[in-house]
Write a protein that holds these residues in place. Structure first.
Motif, short mmCIF file in Angstrom:
data_model
loop_
_atom_site.label_atom_id
_atom_site.label_comp_id
_atom_site.label_asym_id
_atom_site.label_seq_id
_atom_site.Cartn_x
_atom_site.Cartn_y
_atom_site.Cartn_z
N ALA A 1 -3.34 37.62 -13.32
CA ALA A 1 -3.34 38.35 -12.05
C ALA A 1 -3.89 39.76 -12.23
O ALA A 1 -4.39 40.37 -11.29
CB ALA A 1 -1.93 38.39 -11.48
N ALA A 2 -3.79 40.28 -13.44
CA ALA A 2 -4.22 41.67 -13.66
C ALA A 2 -5.63 41.76 -14.22
O ALA A 2 -6.16 42.85 -14.39
CB ALA A 2 -3.26 42.36 -14.62
N GLU A 3 -6.23 40.63 -14.50
CA GLU A 3 -7.59 40.68 -15.05
C GLU A 3 -8.51 41.38 -14.07
O GLU A 3 -8.46 41.14 -12.86
CB GLU A 3 -8.09 39.25 -15.29
N ARG A 4 -9.31 42.24 -14.61
CA ARG A 4 -10.19 43.01 -13.75
C ARG A 4 -11.47 43.26 -14.55
O ARG A 4 -11.39 43.58 -15.73
CB ARG A 4 -9.54 44.36 -13.43
N PRO A 5 -12.62 43.07 -13.94
CA PRO A 5 -13.83 43.35 -14.71
C PRO A 5 -13.92 44.83 -15.02
O PRO A 5 -13.37 45.67 -14.30
CB PRO A 5 -14.96 42.93 -13.77
N VAL B 1 -4.80 55.50 -16.01
CA VAL B 1 -5.18 54.46 -17.00
C VAL B 1 -5.84 53.29 -16.29
O VAL B 1 -5.42 52.87 -15.21
CB VAL B 1 -3.91 53.98 -17.75
N THR B 2 -6.94 52.78 -16.89
CA THR B 2 -7.61 51.62 -16.30
C THR B 2 -7.49 50.37 -17.17
O THR B 2 -7.87 49.29 -16.75
CB THR B 2 -9.12 51.91 -16.08
N GLY B 3 -6.97 50.55 -18.39
CA GLY B 3 -6.84 49.38 -19.25
C GLY B 3 -6.00 49.72 -20.47
O GLY B 3 -5.78 50.88 -20.79
N ILE B 4 -5.53 48.66 -21.15
CA ILE B 4 -4.64 48.84 -22.29
C ILE B 4 -5.29 48.29 -23.56
O ILE B 4 -5.98 47.27 -23.51
CB ILE B 4 -3.31 48.10 -22.03
N VAL B 5 -5.09 48.99 -24.66
CA VAL B 5 -5.43 48.46 -25.97
C VAL B 5 -4.12 48.28 -26.72
O VAL B 5 -3.36 49.24 -26.89
CB VAL B 5 -6.35 49.41 -26.77
N LEU C 1 -2.23 46.43 -14.86
CA LEU C 1 -3.28 46.93 -15.74
C LEU C 1 -3.82 45.81 -16.61
O LEU C 1 -3.06 45.06 -17.19
CB LEU C 1 -2.73 48.03 -16.65
N PRO C 2 -5.14 45.71 -16.73
CA PRO C 2 -5.69 44.69 -17.63
C PRO C 2 -5.55 45.13 -19.08
O PRO C 2 -5.62 46.31 -19.38
CB PRO C 2 -7.16 44.62 -17.23
N PRO D 1 -6.43 36.48 -21.87
CA PRO D 1 -5.09 35.96 -21.57
C PRO D 1 -4.90 34.51 -22.03
O PRO D 1 -3.91 34.21 -22.69
CB PRO D 1 -5.01 36.05 -20.04
N GLU D 2 -5.86 33.64 -21.70
CA GLU D 2 -5.68 32.23 -22.06
C GLU D 2 -5.49 32.09 -23.56
O GLU D 2 -4.58 31.44 -24.03
CB GLU D 2 -6.89 31.38 -21.67
N ARG D 3 -6.42 32.73 -24.28
CA ARG D 3 -6.36 32.61 -25.73
C ARG D 3 -5.08 33.22 -26.29
O ARG D 3 -4.49 32.68 -27.22
CB ARG D 3 -7.57 33.30 -26.36
#
Lengths: 315, 450
Positions: A102-106, A261-265, A287-288, A306-308
């Motif tokens: 749901a959080a995946e974002r390009p 923040v736009t993404g997480i590492v 957040l993606p 996510p799938e992996r």
């Protein structure tokens, strides 16, 4: 396909193996736990649920998400939609996958270089190491990179970044320790524009999310960046230590609030910690997760899928 | 922020004040709330389970005292159990019979080893020792440089190694020799961060241990660590036999439940806590306070202690008297600000307050440190005469003060206005209420003026 700020790139197959190997250790704990819980098609009773609860909680997924999953299972079991414990895995997997997808974002597209990536986080999360790896990743995509040493506070932070600069043959723009970080950003972005550099990666000083003045400084640094390059920073990556517990949620909240923040590492997944706190984070903040860190080598930064990720957890 | 446990328990027990006994039935909900609170504080699942068993046994059948609410009673029981695990008293660092005492500082990457090493060195030298340091972290870029810079900051010598010394073992050996030769009594060895499952690097630590025969092996743990704390601490302990733990980043809002897990699994005491980025932000560990923090009760004790440290009590008495006698000058005003400043950033002070009632409101107050800096700058720009007698300060003096402090005349005016108003207020107090018994009582309280 790997998404980048300039579009998509073909992914080398070795990365997938790396991802698997990297998450393998994470995997074994959770998988063993769930396999124990579902062994031999046991009836879903209090014991099975408790084992399951233990497994989820010890992955740092948090009380709320764990309860949600347990309730889902109880609910299904009551309605006889779950006959025995062997079906639990699929159910949990689907549920977690839904949350993460749901959080995946390009990644945002950047029309004109430089693309500016600002890296933020608490002390010791692995920001500088992540930046070294990011520089390497961008370069392997055929892009030019410039590093900005805006951590002018911590002792030897600039030197540390410079070593990564040497390893990746990337130029580091720096000033003296104690200099205004915004000034370093200003210099870096100007230099990048003049030299037509593709990526600028900004290293910031680690700060705890409770330090309001330091958080405000991040906002100022962002404003400075946007004054030199329109739309910058295009990405603000929060580096989150994979061993972090429930405080990770508070970190993500505060950094998102003040630094956008736009993404997480997610780093340090090569240990035994599971990084499960990203589940409540993703669920609450949407957040993606962009990358995971699985070691100290240059190519130990992998795109998060996510799938992996979940598949590896339950394979 | 997390919801406060005592608030939740109050809800659970709201109809139970001063009546009946704590029973299995009325404890059920309370235990559930305690469980969630502990898990959210990152206390390990298994530890939580055992702790709740103990709490249940203790609480059951206990009469609800009329003097206490059931909430207070249950929290007291939980806190006692926490303290039981954390250790009942502070644990002092150990020293070898024959110097030098070697301390090995170990832990995961990013837990704060290098900063803690420098802080500990400073702490030791403030406590009558003559420490020296060495970094054997040859892996992380600029790690040795980092300790070198910090060594200068804390004014403790450091062994930086010869040109050809690139192996941890060699560096450690030379550092110890150097320590003996220079007559220093403690050697702090900062090691590289490593994963507990990294056999090669764990072997390196074992070799260092064998070579140095350290009297302390301190495991540095991040207060924000989650459930994995048990695993990493356990593995380090099994491999090395750690003798204590330093808990870092306690200045954030993590509850630090990992402390409980580490102590529980290793049986080794927590010795120090890191509470800020400055090298002075380092304290000995107090189990009682940590227990309160895990429960979200704030750190009142630390606050009081800090306040006592900062305020010289005789000074305070003098100040109170001045207040009552209406002799409170701008100079006194500045001294007051300075003593409060010594306590640290005001926000971190407010952060130590418990999460309850009025205190909760206080916690959300935003203190403008810049404003305070401005006030101090203005007062500093006055002459001593002006500070003692503010009536002297005319228009031309105001302009000079403004220039000197980098502020505007309006700022100076505003400060003087606030000051005279405050004085007037105090005067009316001292003339009225404060002159009686209450005034004497307040005079004895030795409290800062604002």
């Amino acid at each position: 396909m790997i998404q980048t700020l300039f579009g998509s790139v073909e992914q080398e197959p070795t990365l997938l193996e790396k991802l698997k190997a990297g998450i393998e250790k994470t995997r074994t704990g959770l998988v063993r736990g769930i396999e124990d819980a579902v062994a031999g098609g046991r009836r879903i009773d209090a014991d099975v649920l408790e084992e399951l609860e233990y497994t989820l909680l010890s992955a740092d997924i948090g009380v709320a998400t764990t309860n949600e999953i347990l309730n889902l299972i109880r609910d299904r079991a009551e309605r006889h939609q779950l006959s025995d414990s062997s079906e639990l895995r699929g159910l949990i997997k689907t549920h977690l996958l839904e949350v993460l997808q749901a959080a995946e974002r390009p990644m945002p597209r950047v029309a004109e270089a430089p693309a500016v990536v600002m890296v933020v986080g608490v002390n010791g999360a692995g920001k500088t190491t992540t930046i070294g790896k990011l520089a390497h990743r961008y370069q392997s995509e055929g892009r030019s990179v410039l590093l900005c040493a805006a951590d002018t506070f911590r002792a030897a932070a600039i030197e540390q970044l410079e070593v990564w600069g040497q390893r990746t043959r990337t130029e580091v723009i720096r000033q003296k320790p104690g200099a205004d970080p915004s000034a370093v950003i200003f210099d870096s972005l100007q230099a990048a524009r003049a030299r037509k550099i593709d990526y600028v990666v900004i290293d910031t000083a680690g700060r705890l999310q409770t330090k309001d003045n330091l958080m405000a400084e991040l906002a100022k640094m962002k404003r400075t960046a946007s004054r030199v390059v329109e739309g910058a920073p295009h990405e603000v990556l929060l580096v989150l230590d994979g061993t972090t517990g429930q405080n990770g949620l508070e970190q993500a909240r505060k950094f998102t609030e003040t630094a956008g923040v736009t993404g997480i590492v997610l780093t340090k997944l090569d240990g035994t910690a599971k990084g499960g706190v990203v589940v409540p984070i993703v669920r609450e903040l949407g957040l993606p997760i962009r990358y995971v860190g699985v070691g100290e080598q240059l190519d130990d930064l992998l795109p998060f899928e996510p799938e992996r990720f979940i598949e590896s957890l339950f394979a | 922020m997390f919801d406060n446990l005592s608030e939740k328990l109050q809800r659970v027990f709201k109809n139970m004040r001063g009546e009946g006994r704590l029973s299995a039935a009325n404890m059920e909900d309370a235990l559930r709330e305690i469980r969630v609170a502990l898990l959210e504080a990152d206390v390990h699942f298994r530890v939580v389970k055992q702790l709740l068993e103990n709490v249940k046994q203790k609480a059951m059948g206990e009469e609800v005292l009329t003097s206490l609410t059931p909430t207070q009673q249950v929290i007291a029981i939980v806190k006692d159990e926490l303290v039981k695990i954390l250790g009942s008293h502070e644990s002092k660092p150990r020293f070898a019979n024959e110097p030098p005492s070697v301390y090995l500082i170990v832990g995961l990457q990013g837990s704060g080893k290098t900063t803690s090493t420098a802080k500990l060195a400073r702490w030791l030298s403030k406590n009558g020792h003559r420490p020296t340091m060495v970094s054997v972290d040859v892996y992380r870029p600029a790690a040795r440089e980092q300790l070198r810079i910090l060594a200068r900051e804390v004014d403790v010598p450091i062994y930086t190694g010869a040109e050809n010394e690139t192996k941890p073992i060699d560096l450690a050996r030379s550092a110890r020799r150097e320590t003996v030769q220079s007559g220093r009594d403690v050697l702090l060895v900062d090691t590289a961060g490593r994963l507990h499952i990294d056999d090669e690097l764990m072997t390196e630590l074992k070799q260092l241990k064998e070579l140095l025969n350290p009297v302390e092996i301190l495991f540095v743990a991040d207060a924000m660590t989650g459930q994995d704390a048990v695993r990493s601490a356990d593995e380090f302990h099994k491999a090395l036999g750690i003798t204590g733990c330093i808990l870092t980043k306690m200045d954030g809002d993590a509850r630090g439940g990992a402390a409980l897990s580490i102590r529980h699994i290793t049986g080794q005491p927590l010795k120090f806590v890191g509470v800020g980025e400055k090298t002075t932000a380092f304290e000995t560990f107090y189990p009682e306070r940590a227990a309160q923090r895990i429960l979200g009760m704030g750190d009142v004790l630390s606050f009081i202690e800090k306040a006592q440290e900062a305020f010289d009590s005789k000074e305070q008495e003098k100040m109170q008297q001045k207040l009552l006698d209406n002799e409170f000058s701008l100079e006194d005003f500045r001294d007051q600000i300075r003593s409060i400043r010594k306590l640290g950033p005001l926000e971190s002070l407010l952060g130590m307050m418990p999460d309850m009632g009025i205190m909760k409101e206080l916690k959300n107050v935003k203190v403008d440190e810049k404003e305070i800096n401005r006030i101090v700058a203005i007062i500093d720009s006055m002459t001593r005469k002006e500070r003692v007698n503010h009536m002297l300060i005319n228009g031309s003096r105001r302009r000079r003060i403004a220039r000197g402090s980098g502020t505007s005349v309006q700022d100076v005016n505003q400060l003087l206005k606030q000051y005279t108003q405050a004085r007037k207020m105090m005067k009316s107090f001292s003339g009225g209420m404060l002159s009686g018994a209450l005034g004497k009582k307040l005079g004895k309280m030795k409290l800062p003026v604002f």
